[in-house]
Design a protein around this motif. Structure first.
Motif, PDB file in Angstrom:
ATOM      1  N   UNK A  26      32.259  35.985  54.106  1.00 55.12           N
ATOM      2  CA  UNK A  26      32.148  36.576  53.021  1.00 55.12           C
ATOM      3  C   UNK A  26      31.092  37.614  53.212  1.00 55.12           C
ATOM      4  N   UNK A  77      34.991  25.842  41.589  1.00 60.06           N
ATOM      5  CA  UNK A  77      34.116  26.734  42.243  1.00 60.06           C
ATOM      6  C   UNK A  77      33.225  25.887  43.550  1.00 60.06           C
ATOM      7  N   UNK A 121      41.151  35.166  55.809  1.00 56.65           N
ATOM      8  CA  UNK A 121      40.291  33.819  55.671  1.00 56.65           C
ATOM      9  C   UNK A 121      39.868  33.636  57.254  1.00 56.65           C
ATOM     10  N   UNK A 137      39.497  39.011  39.139  1.00 54.40           N
ATOM     11  CA  UNK A 137      41.121  39.056  39.808  1.00 54.40           C
ATOM     12  C   UNK A 137      41.999  39.680  38.436  1.00 54.40           C
ATOM     13  N   UNK A 138      42.570  40.583  38.892  1.00 53.26           N
ATOM     14  CA  UNK A 138      43.609  40.886  37.998  1.00 53.26           C
ATOM     15  C   UNK A 138      45.116  41.472  38.493  1.00 53.26           C
ATOM     16  N   UNK A 139      46.278  41.421  37.605  1.00 49.72           N
ATOM     17  CA  UNK A 139      47.356  41.745  38.148  1.00 49.72           C
ATOM     18  C   UNK A 139      47.258  43.253  38.574  1.00 49.72           C
ATOM     19  N   UNK A 166      43.944  41.331  48.586  1.00 50.29           N
ATOM     20  CA  UNK A 166      43.545  40.094  49.390  1.00 50.29           C
ATOM     21  C   UNK A 166      42.138  40.317  49.951  1.00 50.29           C
ATOM     22  N   UNK A 226      48.254  35.026  39.710  1.00 52.02           N
ATOM     23  CA  UNK A 226      47.619  36.012  40.408  1.00 52.02           C
ATOM     24  C   UNK A 226      47.186  35.842  41.804  1.00 52.02           C
ATOM     25  N   UNK A 279      38.864  37.971  49.239  1.00 52.86           N
ATOM     26  CA  UNK A 279      38.346  37.219  50.200  1.00 52.86           C
ATOM     27  C   UNK A 279      36.711  37.633  50.313  1.00 52.86           C
ATOM     28  N   UNK A 315      39.137  21.435  30.480  1.00 52.28           N
ATOM     29  CA  UNK A 315      38.452  21.548  31.524  1.00 52.28           C
ATOM     30  C   UNK A 315      38.502  23.339  31.573  1.00 52.28           C
ATOM     31  N   UNK A 316      37.567  23.879  32.573  1.00 52.56           N
ATOM     32  CA  UNK A 316      37.377  25.431  32.688  1.00 52.56           C
ATOM     33  C   UNK A 316      38.292  25.825  34.092  1.00 52.56           C
ATOM     34  N   UNK A 317      38.310  27.055  33.974  1.00 58.00           N
ATOM     35  CA  UNK A 317      39.064  27.456  35.482  1.00 58.00           C
ATOM     36  C   UNK A 317      37.856  27.695  36.261  1.00 58.00           C
ATOM     37  N   UNK A 318      38.178  28.173  37.511  1.00 58.17           N
ATOM     38  CA  UNK A 318      36.911  28.509  38.644  1.00 58.17           C
ATOM     39  C   UNK A 318      36.486  30.192  38.217  1.00 58.17           C
ATOM     40  N   UNK A 319      35.184  30.088  38.538  1.00 59.71           N
ATOM     41  CA  UNK A 319      34.611  31.258  38.239  1.00 59.71           C
ATOM     42  C   UNK A 319      35.017  32.478  39.188  1.00 59.71           C
ATOM     43  N   UNK A 320      35.621  31.920  40.347  1.00 57.74           N
ATOM     44  CA  UNK A 320      36.309  32.643  41.534  1.00 57.74           C
ATOM     45  C   UNK A 320      37.366  33.868  40.939  1.00 57.74           C
ATOM     46  N   UNK A 321      37.783  33.325  39.715  1.00 56.38           N
ATOM     47  CA  UNK A 321      38.933  34.011  39.132  1.00 56.38           C
ATOM     48  C   UNK A 321      38.268  35.341  38.369  1.00 56.38           C
TER      49      UNK A 321
END
Lengths: 395, 395
Positions: free
Chosen positions: A116, B115, A111, A15-17, A133, B259, A137, A6-12
């Motif tokens: 958005x 997502x 939040x 995002x980077x360290x 953060x 992250x 958001x 399964x994939x991870x969310x596109x929200x990521x």
């Protein structure tokens, strides 16, 4: 059929360290004096007092249970009393909310306060933990530069006059990280007035306010308006491992944060919250302890600034380090601090280049230096090494 | 001009406190025996052992500092060793991530895996803490009912056959909260196969697995597929106030969670994480301690189930309580447990009505009873009171 992963969310995506975290891994070498960190000095943390408080807390088994999402009652009472003094008005317990460090307050507030695409104004250079953060958001970011007196309100006014309508303005009001400066009292009042005129929230992020060296930091921005949400923490005056931060905010904000905290992690630790309660309530001990931290950091800050001025003279402009943990150094001679870094590391000294904190302003000639974890002599040696690398580069 | 008060985010619309939390406030009266709670028994928590561990931790000042976002290294090592045994494969430290209770793992995973608009399958009745998080993340929810052997995979298969493509299936595999049941070993294997066929994540939420009464709980679902993210916690076997939960997941999931953890709260507490490390590494002590909790809860569970069956006979179907903290009681006689609650409170006993956990199934004839915090005699008296209220209602 081969198994499907399964994939991870596109929200990521995106995002980077933080660049600083990556840099800190590089600079952990034993032969490097690191002024790149941002940690309080563990040697100054009140280990014995914490051990006594832990022991006392554990005489009551109920301290091992889950606690209330807004924080353990007695801690909120102690904080309400302290903040009542600081804000010169009675702060009710309903306006006090305990978080897992003030970073958690920032992430829950993002939040609670932001739809958005909402606009957030940050300072430039920015506190990176807040910037991350707000970006996560989905906020739009505008940056207002600092000068020696904190956020440039002339620039903010201009932004507002051009029609910008921020939901939130974030400020590190005392001893800025990374900028080192403190927001002038007149500007605090003016910022609060703007918040009421334009209807935005101010997040006054104040982890360093008690770490003043010569004179107490000015009245909080929160003194001037109920549109201000004030954050602070025990991490810099007691110990980060307690993970106790707090927020003073209107009741409706606290209630909304409570709903989100339930989903985020249910509640904090009744054990570490009681330890903090015990230490904050022990007024005489606390005053002496914070004083000893101020004295130590103050003399280190002075040693660092003196060394910088002695070695670099007119080539730099440096903040005075009147409190907090950081000195901001601006090279007037055109030095590119990203380009200088490899040579500095070779010479055995680390710093964070200004570019790591830049939002919209060019800080490629600046650097952040942290003075908390080295003694005066080591700080002097670090600046000698830096000056050596700098001179070689300009050779 | 009158000052403008800024608004809160529209994201909050529809978020509300859980019905159970509101109920718990009502049932805190001293004359009520509450079977409505969901807390482990503080009297069984190893206070003295924790105090010793706290003392030992505090001999090293570095325990007072910030720690790594994925958790303190030695804790991750201990957890990796334990999970290697449990999963019968070597679990590398990179697949272990420490969270602030497993609730935080759920909330960070919702961001990492979903997502907006993604489909999440939950069990019905559902663990409310998970449901809240998935809803807050904007997921669509489908519910699959439980039977005596856990999640009904025939219903899940049918859902998948009809074209449903979940991103995540959430299961409380052992001693379900609130349903009391445990997922059958054959179903675990089958669920894992479905995850690989259809490419979804399974979140195996397992806070109760070690609290078995007669025989150890079955092999984790995570034994059968790398598509499984396994959550557990020290809250139910040691103490909730330590706020130490953990996750075993593929490295790329752990990296993504890291992250987000940086923004959420930077890191956990090095102090409580060392306490947990100390206790989990003390294998002999831990075995004896967990055994004593099992023995106490096991005899309470038996007393409760016996009392329910003695007083209600054929009017109810109750789970056996083979482990965990809860018994689920289904009224076969048509009793509406929401309607019964006021009379039960009047009679001095509290429970949570099944409707509080229902997603798509009618559980208005069911209730959740928690047996952890009362002794056998008190549990018997509670069921006497409940039977009295029930009889009066059916008058």
């Amino acid at each position: 059929m081969s198994p499907l992963t399964p994939p991870l969310s596109q929200r990521l995506d995106g995002l980077r360290s933080s660049a600083i975290r990556d840099l800190l891994k590089l600079t952990a070498r034993a032969d490097i004096i690191s002024l790149a960190g941002g940690l309080p000095d563990a040697e100054l943390m009140p280990r014995d007092r914490i051990a006594r408080a832990a022991d006392a807390a554990l005489t009551d088994r109920s301290r091992l249970q889950y606690t209330e999402s807004p924080g353990w009652g007695p801690l909120r009472e102690v904080l309400a009393a302290r903040e009542s003094t600081r804000l010169a008005r009675p702060v009710p317990i309903d306006e006090v909310f305990v978080t897992h460090g003030s970073q958690q307050a920032l992430s829950l507030l993002a939040e609670v306060l932001l739809d958005p695409g909402a606009l957030v104004v940050v300072e430039d250079p920015a506190y990176v933990g807040a910037l991350q953060v707000f970006r996560a958001a989905g906020a739009r970011i505008e940056a207002v530069p600092l000068d020696a007196d904190g956020m440039r309100l002339d620039v903010l006014r201009e932004l507002l006059a051009r029609g910008a309508r921020p939901a939130v303005v974030h400020t590190v009001s005392n001893f800025h990280n990374p900028g080192g400066v403190t927001l002038l009292p007149e500007r605090r009042r003016e910022l609060a007035e703007l918040a009421e005129t334009y209807g935005f929230w101010i997040i006054e992020d104040d982890p360093y306010g008690e770490l003043w060296f010569d004179r107490p930091s000015p009245e909080p921005v929160a003194t001037y308006s109920p549109n201000v949400i004030r954050l602070s923490s025990s991490s810099k005056i007691l110990a980060p491992a307690l993970r106790v931060g707090w927020m003073v905010a209107p009741t409706r904000v606290c209630r909304a944060v409570e709903l989100l905290k339930q989903g985020a992690d249910l509640c904090g630790s009744a054990l570490t919250q009681q330890i903090v309660t015990d230490l904050l309530a022990d007024a005489e001990w606390l005053a002496a302890h914070v004083d000893s931290v101020r004295t130590a950091y103050g003399s280190r800050a002075k040693a660092l600034v003196d060394a910088v001025r002695a070695r670099f003279g007119d080539a730099v402009v440096s903040t005075d380090a009147a409190g907090g943990m950081f000195v901001w150094v601006d090279f007037a001679d055109g030095t590119d601090t990203d380009a200088l870094l490899p040579a500095a590391l070779d010479a055995g000294v680390a710093y964070v280049p200004g570019s790591a904190f830049a939002v919209a302003t060019d800080y490629s000639h600046a650097m952040r230096l942290c003075f908390t974890t080295s003694d005066a002599e080591t700080l002097g040696r670090a600046i000698d090494r830096l000056a050596g690398a700098h001179a070689a580069g300009r050779g």
